[in-house]
Design an enzyme around this catalytic site. Structure first.
Site, mmCIF file in Angstrom:
data_model
loop_
_atom_site.group_PDB
_atom_site.id
_atom_site.type_symbol
_atom_site.label_atom_id
_atom_site.label_comp_id
_atom_site.label_asym_id
_atom_site.label_seq_id
_atom_site.Cartn_x
_atom_site.Cartn_y
_atom_site.Cartn_z
ATOM 1 N N LYS A 117 0.855 -1.191 0.000
ATOM 2 C CA LYS A 117 0.000 0.000 0.000
ATOM 3 C C LYS A 117 0.891 1.241 0.000
ATOM 4 C CE LYS A 117 -3.947 2.039 2.507
ATOM 5 N NZ LYS A 117 -4.841 1.914 3.667
ATOM 6 N N SER B 8 -9.737 2.021 2.698
ATOM 7 C CA SER B 8 -8.876 2.771 1.819
ATOM 8 C C SER B 8 -7.878 1.906 1.056
ATOM 9 C CB SER B 8 -8.127 3.833 2.621
ATOM 10 O OG SER B 8 -7.244 3.224 3.542
ATOM 11 N N SER C 18 -9.880 -0.156 6.839
ATOM 12 C CA SER C 18 -9.309 -0.076 5.497
ATOM 13 C C SER C 18 -8.750 -1.383 4.955
ATOM 14 C CB SER C 18 -8.196 0.981 5.461
ATOM 15 O OG SER C 18 -8.766 2.259 5.560
#
Ligand SMILES: [Zn+2]
Lengths: 482, 472
Positions: free
Chosen positions: A79, A156, A181
Site C-alpha cells: 500500500k 482505503s 481499510s
C-alpha cells in the site's frame, strides 16, 4: 511451467524445488499487472526495475543453494502509505510528490529478508481518508471493482484488494487499516483481509494516519496467505515503541487445527438498522450451516458510539500528522512567495485533496481549547468503554461474527449522492474493532447480485489464532476458495 | 522611587538542554557545536514521513533527578503530548512535549531570602535552529535552518511568579544551574544550553519576553523591560499584554505580537510513544545516585575545612570545577583558609578578568599551591605572589619556573638594597627635602619608588630600615 493459477503455497514449494525461473516469472507478473492497471488503477507505482533486480538476486542465491526464506520469490504489493526504500511512497497524495524514502518500513524489510519481491505501490484514499477509494489524491486515479468496474473497490486499501482479486498469479498484498481499510476492500473485492491486534506489527515506516489506530496487515486470496504474511511481519520492534512483546509465531500452523467447538457471539447491533437485510441473512445462514459452531445473539451496547469515537480520535491525530507536509523539506515544492505561513498554505492548498482538508479542519477543531474536552477527551474515554464492551463479550465467546460492510459494493454514482455523514456511517461494523485494536478478519462468505459479501470475525487482543482457526474452518466448509 | 502600582512579579520558563549523549527520540549525537549544519540528523529528528520517535531513558533519568532535587512530586504515569504550531524550525510542525501528564509538579528551590515555587517540570524536544541572514528576526533577507539541534532533550522548568527582583532571578538561576551541573544533567558550555522566557507582570499587564539565552542575558532583558514598563506607567499609559523578543546585541526587547488570546496549541497525546510508568524503585535507584548538592557542599566546607561561610559560598557557587579545585588544593596543602582566601580574591579576579572558568584555564592545583608555599617559605613576597597568580592564569606557565627564570626571589642582601636606596634618594631630592622639613609621610613615597626599582622583590621592612638610617 505455467505460473498462472498457482496458489501461494504451491508456488513457494515449486520455487524451493527449483521449478520456477524467477526472472521470467516476475517479468510475466509485471506485464500482467501493467495490463490490469490500464483499466483498473490498482497501482500508483509499479517498481519493475527493482522487482527484476530482486528476482535476479534471489535466483543467484538459489543457485548457490540458499533457498531459505518464507516468501522466496513471492510477489508482494505494498500500500502506498508504507515506505519502501528507493520507491516513491506518497500515501496517495500529491503533497508527497517526489518523496522517495531513504529507509524501508520494518514490515517491508522483513518481507525482503524472507525473499518477498516488492512489485509496486497500491492505490488508496489519500492518507487513508475514505472507505471507498474515491478520495484519491489530486492526479491519482480511482480503482475499480474487479467484479463490476462501475463499482467501488472499497477503501482505503482499494488497490491492494483489487489486485489481489484480479491477479491470477500467486501474490499477497501488504495493506493497512485505521478504521476498516483492510476489511472493507477485502469484503467488496472478495478477498481475505486480516487486521492484526494494534501493536502486533511494527508501524515503523508507515506514513501515519492516526497513530493509536493504524495497523499494518495482509490481504490475500486465502486465509493461509494472510497467516503466512502475518508470520513474517509480526513482532516486537525497537523502532516502534507501541509494538507488543511477543515471540516468533507461525500462524499458518493454526490452520491445521481442528477446534471442535467454537463459541460464537452474534452482536445484534451489527445486524440492525443501516445493514442490508440480505447481508444479515446471508451471514446468519452461513454461521448456522457450519457444524461445530455454537452461536447465540449477544449485545455490545457501545457499538453506536463506534463511528463518532473513531472519527474524533482518528481526525484529531491525523490533523497533527499532516501538519508536517508543508513543501519545505520533501514532497511537493512551489515557487517561493510570501512568508513561511503563506508558502505553507499555498503548498497545502495545492497538494491536499478536499477530504484531507476537511479532515484536518475537523480534527483541529476537535482538539481546540473549549472543544477539546467535549470531543477529543470524551472520545478517548468512550474508547475505553468500547474496549470493555468487547472484553466482556470475549469472556463468553471465542469470536464475534458480523457483516463486514452493511451494503453491497456501491456504484460510484450512488456514492456521489450520499451525504458525508451517511458515508461515515457505513463504517459501523468496521470502526468498533479498529477503535478497540482487536484482531479481525474479513472472509468472503457468498454473493448477492453476483457481488462478493464479506463476513467479519473478531477475537480478543492477541488472539489472532482464534480468528484464523475460525476463518479457516469457514473457508474449508464453504469451499469458497479451494 | 517605587510606588505600589509599579511593583512587579516575574515568573520564568527555563529550557535546559539535558546532557545526554544522544537525542531524545533517536540515536543522533547531541554534540552539535562546530558541526556542519544538518549533518547530525536522521529520519526521526527530521520528521520524515514514516519515522517514529523512541524515547531516550537517560533523559527521563535526568528529569527525575532534577525533579527530586527541586522537591517536586513525580507523576507515576508520564505521557508525551503534541504541541501543534507551524514554524520552519519544527520538522513535524508539532513539538513533542508534555501537557496533561508532565514529569513532575509542585516543588520549590530555596534561595537566600525565600522559597521559589516550581509549578511543573517537563521533558520536550528542541526544535532546529534558525539562522537569520542579513538581519535579525524581523529584518533578515532570508533564513537558513539547521536541524542538528532538532530533537535534543530539553527540560522545561516553570516557576511560580514568585520573583520580585532581578537579583532573586539571578540567584535562582545560578543556583539552579549549579544543581544541574552537580547532577551531571546539564553542561553550561554546550551551545545555547539555557534559554529562558520570562513573564513580567506590572500594573495588571503581563508581558512575555522570549529568546533570552544564558542567565547573564536575563538580567539585561529584565532590567530593560522593567524600566520600559515603569516608563509607560509613569506617562499614564497601560502595559499591554504581548510577547516581546529580546535582542542580545542592543540589550532591548521588541514587540513580536499582541497577545490578546492565549495561543491554542491543540494538545493531544502522542500515541507513538507509550506511557512511561515511573515507579518507586526507579525513583529510589536514582535518588541513591544523587551526589552531594551545592548547599550541602557549602556546609561541609565550613565544617571540614573551617573556612568562612562567605568564602565557602563563593567557592561552591562560582562553579563546580572551582569547588573541586579547592578540594584538590587542600589535599596537597594543609592550609585551607589560605587557599580559600587566595582563591576568592586573586584567582577569581584573574579568571574573571580573562573571562574564563577554572577548567578552561591551564591553572592546576599543584601550580597554584606552589605560589602559596613559596610565600610560606619566604622565597617570594606577597606582592610577587599576587603577580604570579595573574601571570599563571594568563599564560599557564608554572609559577616556580617563572620565579627561577626571572629571579623574583626576595632580595635580602643589605648591600644590594643600600645601592638601590642611594639611587632613589638621589633621584627624588624634593621628597627627601619634604621629609626633612617634617613631612614624615614622604618616606612612604620613597619606599614605593625603591620597591618599584626592585620589581617588588625587596622586603619592604628592610627598605624602611635602610631609608630611615640614610635620612637621619
Ligand atoms: Zn536523529
Amino acid at each position: 511451467m505455467k505460473y498462472k493459477e498457482l496458489s501461494v503455497k504451491e508456488f513457494l514449494d515449486e520455487v524451493k524445488e527449483g521449478n520456477i525461473d524467477l526472472e521470467d516469472f516476475i517479468s510475466e507478473v509485471i506485464e500482467e499487472i501493467k495490463r490490469i492497471n490500464e483499466s483498473f488503477n490498482y497501482f500508483v507505482y509499479i517498481s519493475e526495475e527493482q522487482a527484476i533486480a530482486q528476482a535476479e538476486n534471489i535466483k543467484k542465491r538459489i543457485k548457490k543453494g540458499e533457498n531459505g526464506g518464507r516468501l522466496l520469490g513471492l510477489p508482494i504489493s505494498v500500500k502506498d502509505c508504507i515506505c519502501c526504500e528507493g520507491i516513491p511512497s506518497r500515501a496517495g497524495s500529491k503533497i508527497l510528490e517526489g518523496y522517495i524514502p531513504p529507509f524501508d518500513s520494518t514490515a517491508v524489510r522483513k518481507i525482503k529478508e524472507e525473499g518477498g519481491i516488492i512489485i509496486g505501490k497500491t492505490s488508496q484514499d489519500e492518507f487513508g481518508f475514505g472507505s471507498f477509494c474515491t478520495n484519491v489524491g489530486i492526479g491519482f486515479k480511482i480503482p475499480k471493482n474487479p467484479f463490476d468496474p462501475e463499482r467501488s473497490t472499497g477503501g482505503s486499501s482499494g488497490g491492494a484488494a483489487g489486485i489481489t482479486a484480479s491477479l491470477n498469479y500467486p501474490h499477497i498484498a501488504l495493506a493497512e487499516s485505521t478504521g476498516g481499510s483492510i476489511s472493507c476492500p477485502a469484503s467488496f473485492c472478495g478477498c481475505v483481509g486480516l487486521t492484526p491486534t494494534y501493536g502486533r506489527v511494527s508501524r515503523y515506516g508507515l506514513i501515519d494516519f492516526a497513530n493509536s489506530l493504524d495497523k499494518i496487515g495482509p490481504i490475500g486470496k486465502r486465509v493461509y496467505d494472510c497467516a503466512l504474511l502475518l508470520s513474517v511481519i509480526a513482532g516486537e520492534d525497537n523502532m516502534d515503541q507501541t509494538t507488543i512483546k511477543q515471540g516468533e509465531e507461525d500462524y499458518t500452523k493454526y490452520l491445521k487445527e481442528e477446534k471442535d467447538e467454537v463459541k460464537i457471539g452474534i452482536p445484534k447491533e451489527y445486524f440492525g438498522e443501516g445493514v442490508d437485510e440480505r447481508i444479515s441473512k446471508l451471514i446468519l445462514n452461513v454461521v448456522g450451516s457450519v457444524e461445530g459452531m455454537e452461536y447465540e445473539e449477544c449485545s455490545l451496547p457501545y457499538t453506536k458510539y463506534g463511528v463518532p469515537t473513531y472519527y474524533l480520535i482518528a481526525l484529531s491525530e491525523a490533523s497533527t500528522n499532516l501538519a508536517k507536509f508543508c513543501g519545505m523539506r520533501y514532497g511537493l515544492h512551489l515557487p517561493l512567495k510570501g512568508d513561511f505561513n503563506e508558502y505553507f498554505s499555498n503548498v497545502r492548498s495545492e497538494g491536499l485533496g478536499d477530504e484531507a482538508k476537511r479532515r484536518i479542519i475537523l480534527g483541529t477543531f476537535a482538539r481546540m481549547k473549549g472543544y477539546r474536552d467535549r470531543y477529543y477527551i470524551k472520545a478517548m474515554k468512550i474508547r475505553t468503554m468500547i474496549i470493555n464492551d468487547f472484553k466482556k463479550a470475549f469472556k463468553k465467546y471465542d469470536v464475534l461474527i458480523t457483516p463486514t460492510m452493511p451494503i453491497l459494493p456501491p456504484k460510484f454514482d450512488e456514492l456521489s449522492k450520499l451525504e458525508l455523514i451517511q458515508m461515515y456511517m457505513l463504517d459501523l461494523c468496521t470502526n468498533p474493532p479498529n477503535v478497540a485494536g482487536i484482531p479481525h478478519i474479513s472472509i468472503p462468505c457468498g454473493k448477492i447480485e453476483g457481488l462478493p459479501i464479506g463476513m467479519q470475525i473478531m477475537a480478543d487482543h492477541m488472539e489472532e489464532r482464534k480468528v484464523l482457526v475460525v476463518a479457516r474452518k469457514f473457508e474449508k466448509e464453504l469451499n469458497l476458495s479451494g | 522611587m517605587k510606588n505600589k502600582a509599579e511593583e512587579f512579579v516575574i515568573g520564568l520558563e527555563i529550557h535546559l538542554a539535558l546532557n545526554t549523549k544522544s537525542k531524545l527520540f533517536c540515536g543522533c549525537s547531541t554534540n552539535i557545536s562546530g558541526v556542519e549544519p544538518n549533518s547530525l540528523c536522521c529520519p526521526t529528528c527530521l520528521g520524515l514521513p514514516g519515522s517514529k520517535p523512541r524515547v531516550n531513558k537517560r533523559a527521563i533519568d535526568f528529569g527525575i533527578m532534577v525533579a527530586k532535587a527541586l522537591n517536586c512530586e513525580i507523576n507515576p504515569r508520564m505521557f508525551f503530548s503534541r504541541k501543534s504550531y507551524f514554524y520552519p524550525d519544527m520538522p513535524k510542525n508539532f513539538q513533542i512535549s508534555q501537557y496533561e501528564l508532565p514529569l513532575a509538579k509542585g516543588g520549590y528551590l530555596k534561595i537566600s531570602e525565600k522559597k521559589i515555587g516550581i509549578r511543573r517540570i517537563q521533558i520536550e524536544e528542541d526544535p532546529g535552529r534558525l539562522i537569520h541572514v542579513g538581519g535579525d528576526i524581523t529584518s533578515a533577507e532570508y533564513v537558513l535552518v539547521d536541524y542538528n539541534r532538532s530533537g535534543i532533550p530539553l527540560l522545561e522548568i516553570v516557576t511560580e511568579p514568585d520573583f520580585t527582583s532581578t537579583g532573586e532571578v539571578k540567584e535562582f538561576l545560578s543556583k539552579l544551574s549549579m544543581i544541574l551541573q552537580y547532577l551531571g544533567a546539564y553542561d553550561p558550555k554546550k551551545e545555547a544550553s539555557m534559554r529562558i522566557d520570562a513573564n513580567i507582570s506590572m500594573g495588571g499587564g503581563r508581558v512575555e519576553v522570549k529568546n533570552i539565552t544564558g542567565f547573564k542575558a536575563v538580567e539585561s532583558a529584565l532590567s530593560y523591560e522593567i524600566i520600559r514598563q515603569r516608563n509607560i506607567m509613569r506617562r499614564g499609559g497601560k502595559v499591554v499584554r504581548e510577547t516581546r523578543h529580546f535582542d542580545p546585541v542592543s540589550n532591548t526587547t521588541r514587540s513580536l505580537r499582541a497577545k490578546e488570546m492565549e495561543e491554542d496549541y491543540g494538545f493531544i497525546l502522542d500515541t507513538d510513544l507509550a506511557e512511561v510508568a515511573i515507579d518507586e524503585k526507579w525513583i529510589k535507584d536514582l535518588e541513591n545516585k544523587i551526589p552531594e548538592l551545592p548547599d550541602e557542599r557549602v556546609r561541609r566546607f565550613v565544617e571540614e575545612y573551617k573556612i568562612s561561610e562567605r568564602n565557602a559560598k563563593v567557592i561552591v557557587y562560582t562553579d563546580k570545577a572551582f569547588a573541586d579545585f579547592f578540594e584538590k588544593c587542600c589535599e596537597i596543602y594543609d592550609k585551607p583558609t589560605q587557599v580559600a582566601n587566595w582563591m576568592v580574591t586573586d584567582l577569581l579576579k584573574s579568571l574573571n578578568y580573562n573571562k574564563i572558568s577554572i577548567d578552561e584555564s591551564e591553572v592546576e592545583p599543584e601550580g597554584f599551591v606552589e605560589i602559596l608555599k613559596m610565600i610560606d617559605e619566604g622565597k617570594i613576597s606577597g606582592r610577587i605572589g599576587k603577580e604570579l597568580v595573574k601571570r599563571y592564569v594568563a599564560s599557564g606557565k608554572n609559577p616556580r619556573e617563572i620565579v627561577e627564570e626571572e629571579d623574583l626571589t626576595v632580595l635580602r642582601g643589605r648591600e644590594e638594597l643600600e645601592e638601590v636606596v642611594k639611587k632613589v634618594l638621589k633621584e627624588n631630592k624634593n621628597a627627601v627635602e619634604d621629609y626633612r622639613k617634617g613631612n614624615k609621610k614622604a618616606i612612604e613615597f620613597l619606599i614605593g619608588k625603591a620597591l618599584a626599582k626592585t620589581g617588588g622583590r625587596a622586603d619592604p621592612k628592610l627598605l624602611r630600615e635602610i631609608l630611615l638610617e640614610f635620612l637621619k
